[in-house]
Design a protein around this motif. Structure first.
Motif, short mmCIF file in Angstrom:
data_model
loop_
_atom_site.label_atom_id
_atom_site.label_comp_id
_atom_site.label_asym_id
_atom_site.label_seq_id
_atom_site.Cartn_x
_atom_site.Cartn_y
_atom_site.Cartn_z
N GLU A 236 3.12 8.89 -3.42
CA GLU A 236 2.77 7.54 -2.99
C GLU A 236 2.54 7.46 -1.49
O GLU A 236 2.64 6.38 -0.90
CB GLU A 236 3.88 6.57 -3.42
N GLU A 237 2.21 8.58 -0.87
CA GLU A 237 2.03 8.60 0.58
C GLU A 237 1.03 7.55 1.04
O GLU A 237 1.28 6.82 2.02
CB GLU A 237 1.57 9.99 1.03
N ALA A 238 -0.10 7.44 0.37
CA ALA A 238 -1.13 6.50 0.78
C ALA A 238 -0.61 5.06 0.72
O ALA A 238 -0.88 4.24 1.61
CB ALA A 238 -2.37 6.65 -0.09
N THR A 239 0.16 4.75 -0.33
CA THR A 239 0.72 3.40 -0.47
C THR A 239 1.71 3.11 0.65
O THR A 239 1.72 2.02 1.23
CB THR A 239 1.41 3.26 -1.83
N ILE A 240 2.55 4.10 0.94
CA ILE A 240 3.55 3.92 1.99
C ILE A 240 2.88 3.75 3.35
O ILE A 240 3.25 2.88 4.16
CB ILE A 240 4.53 5.11 2.00
N LEU A 241 1.87 4.57 3.63
CA LEU A 241 1.17 4.47 4.91
C LEU A 241 0.43 3.14 5.04
O LEU A 241 0.37 2.56 6.13
CB LEU A 241 0.18 5.63 5.06
N ALA A 242 -0.13 2.65 3.95
CA ALA A 242 -0.83 1.36 4.00
C ALA A 242 0.15 0.24 4.32
O ALA A 242 -0.13 -0.65 5.14
CB ALA A 242 -1.54 1.10 2.68
N ALA A 243 1.31 0.26 3.67
CA ALA A 243 2.33 -0.76 3.94
C ALA A 243 2.82 -0.66 5.38
O ALA A 243 3.01 -1.68 6.05
CB ALA A 243 3.50 -0.59 2.96
N ASN A 244 2.99 0.57 5.85
CA ASN A 244 3.44 0.76 7.23
C ASN A 244 2.38 0.30 8.22
O ASN A 244 2.71 -0.27 9.28
CB ASN A 244 3.78 2.23 7.46
N GLY A 245 1.11 0.52 7.88
CA GLY A 245 0.04 0.06 8.76
C GLY A 245 0.07 -1.45 8.94
O GLY A 245 -0.14 -1.96 10.05
N GLU A 246 0.36 -2.17 7.87
CA GLU A 246 0.48 -3.63 7.96
C GLU A 246 1.67 -4.01 8.83
O GLU A 246 1.59 -4.96 9.63
CB GLU A 246 0.61 -4.23 6.56
N ASP A 247 2.78 -3.30 8.66
CA ASP A 247 3.97 -3.58 9.50
C ASP A 247 3.66 -3.32 10.96
O ASP A 247 4.06 -4.09 11.84
CB ASP A 247 5.14 -2.70 9.05
N MET A 248 2.96 -2.21 11.24
CA MET A 248 2.63 -1.87 12.62
C MET A 248 1.72 -2.93 13.25
O MET A 248 1.92 -3.34 14.41
CB MET A 248 1.95 -0.51 12.67
#
Length: 422
Positions: free
Chosen positions: A49-61
């Motif tokens: 789920e790396e892509a999902t986690i990175l997408a969520a983190n991108g929104e947080d950033m």
């Protein structure tokens, strides 16, 4: 992620606590292999789920940047493929550690024939309140579970998307291993009242572990009605002794401050022996790296780019590219400064004099004391613990990196053959 804002925080935490208590009963008796399988499956889920986690983190950033988070805070928040892999590898490392639950600490046979043994048991339900760093979701949840505890995690609002994505991977791991998903729960709201509800959940939560800034820890200590395992400021010192190797001192000082400025093991104050031959290369290297130096008049005379330090600088955890610096009179001066301004987290000495080093190691009252090594090694993974739930700076129960053993307590087992007490 949409929050259920109508939920009463006290009722929410109470319900989570009841479910956690039921899960903790199962975990306390779960085989080591089952707990390890859950962590390995969670690690694989994180990779998948790396892509999902990175997408969520991108929104947080993006939200953090808009909200004015500092560069250091954004660095703590940021996830990359490399950091996700490190988190997954950390879970696998924890899975491979010796399970402390059930370990016999000691035994004794009494003259009356009673056999006494002390064995490690889980703490029960662990509440972890933390800020910024989404890796804590995996580290804390995985460690607590492997030590036989249920965990209730309350992360900071700035990382809510990242935390939920990582938590989903942990839940997948629990399901694969057949363990209750309530073993690792994530508080689904950002309402600060949820923190207050956790702090007063005596009987539902057995211990609270705060991991964050001074204001968070101060609130937890002031309001908690359950035991607290605290991680206070990381006011970390590096002392360069007169007998230090100049190149080693320069290299360690640069790494101790600048490898990652936003972690609690980053050096915040540099102490240099007045008898050290040439402090200039150390100070200029740090200034060249983009770090702001704040120093005494003596420091500024050596490195003109340094600005004047104030009294507050000696008691400040910058978590940024800022370093306070002063000259001291030998190891005694260094230890006096640390005693007056340190936070009992991590302090280090650079010297080729073994006698001086041993004095420093034995007399500095900190959870971690190092000789000829960067303070950035103050990390559970670097200590071979797989990961850490935080670095405890107090004196009771656990100190330094808190990992599996630190998340257990013990009980006495008494085996007799009919003895009665006169």
């Amino acid at each position: 992620m949409t929050e259920a804002v109508t939920i009463n925080p006290t009722e929410l935490i109470a319900e989570m606590g009841r479910r956690a208590r039921a899960a903790a009963t199962v975990l306390a008796l779960a085989p080591t292999a089952t707990k390890a399988a859950a962590l390995r499956a969670a690690a694989q889920a994180m990779r998948a789920e790396e892509a999902t986690i990175l997408a969520a983190n991108g929104e947080d950033m993006a939200r953090g940047a808009v909200n004015g988070l500092s560069g250091a805070m954004l660095d703590r928040l940021k996830l990359t493929p490399e950091r996700i892999e490190a988190i997954a590898a950390g879970l696998e490392a924890v899975a491979g550690l010796t399970d402390p639950v059930g370990q016999e600490i000691d035994r004794a046979a009494r003259p009356n024939g009673l056999l006494l043994t002390r064995v490690r048991v889980p703490l029960g339900v662990v509440g972890i309140i933390y800020e910024s760093r989404p890796n804590v979701t995996a580290d804390a949840g995985g460690l607590a579970m492997m030590a036989g505890n249920a965990a209730i995690l309350r992360g900071g609002s700035e990382a809510r998307g990242s935390n939920h994505a990582i938590h989903a991977a942990l839940q997948q791991g629990l399901a694969v291993a057949g363990l209750p998903e309530d073993a690792i729960q994530l508080v689904p709201v950002s309402d600060r009242a949820a923190v207050g509800a956790m702090l007063t959940a005596a009987g539902l939560i057995d211990i609270i572990i705060p991991r964050g800034g001074k204001s968070l820890v101060a609130r937890v200590q002031a309001e908690a009605k359950v035991p607290v395992l605290a991680h206070l400021d990381g006011i970390v010192h590096l002392y360069i002794d007169k007998a230090a190797d100049p190149e080693m001192a320069r290299t360690i000082a640069l790494n101790a401050k600048m490898r990652r400025t936003g972690i609690c093991g980053a050096t915040e104050t540099l102490l240099i022996d007045r008898a050290f031959a040439d402090p200039a290369p150390i100070l200029s290297t740090i200034a060249d790296s983009g770090c702001e130096l704040r120093g005494t008049d003596e420091i500024r005379a050596i490195e003109p780019r340094a600005v004047a330090a104030t009294a507050e600088d000696w008691d400040t955890e910058y978590l940024d590219a800022i370093l306070s610096a002063t000259l001291v009179d030998g190891v005694d001066g260094a230890m006096a400064h640390i005693a007056a301004h340190g936070s009992h987290h991590t302090d280090a000495i650079v010297t080729d004099d073994a006698v001086t080093a041993e004095r420093f190691l034995n007399e500095v009252d900190s959870a971690i004391v190092a000789w000829n090594a960067s303070t950035q090694f103050a990390d559970g993974g670097e200590f071979g613990l797989g990961a850490e739930i935080g670095i405890a700076t107090g004196r009771l129960h656990a100190r330094g990196p808190v990992a599996l053993e630190g998340l257990t307590t013990y009980k006495w087992l008494v085996r007799g053959s009919g003895q009665t007490r006169a």
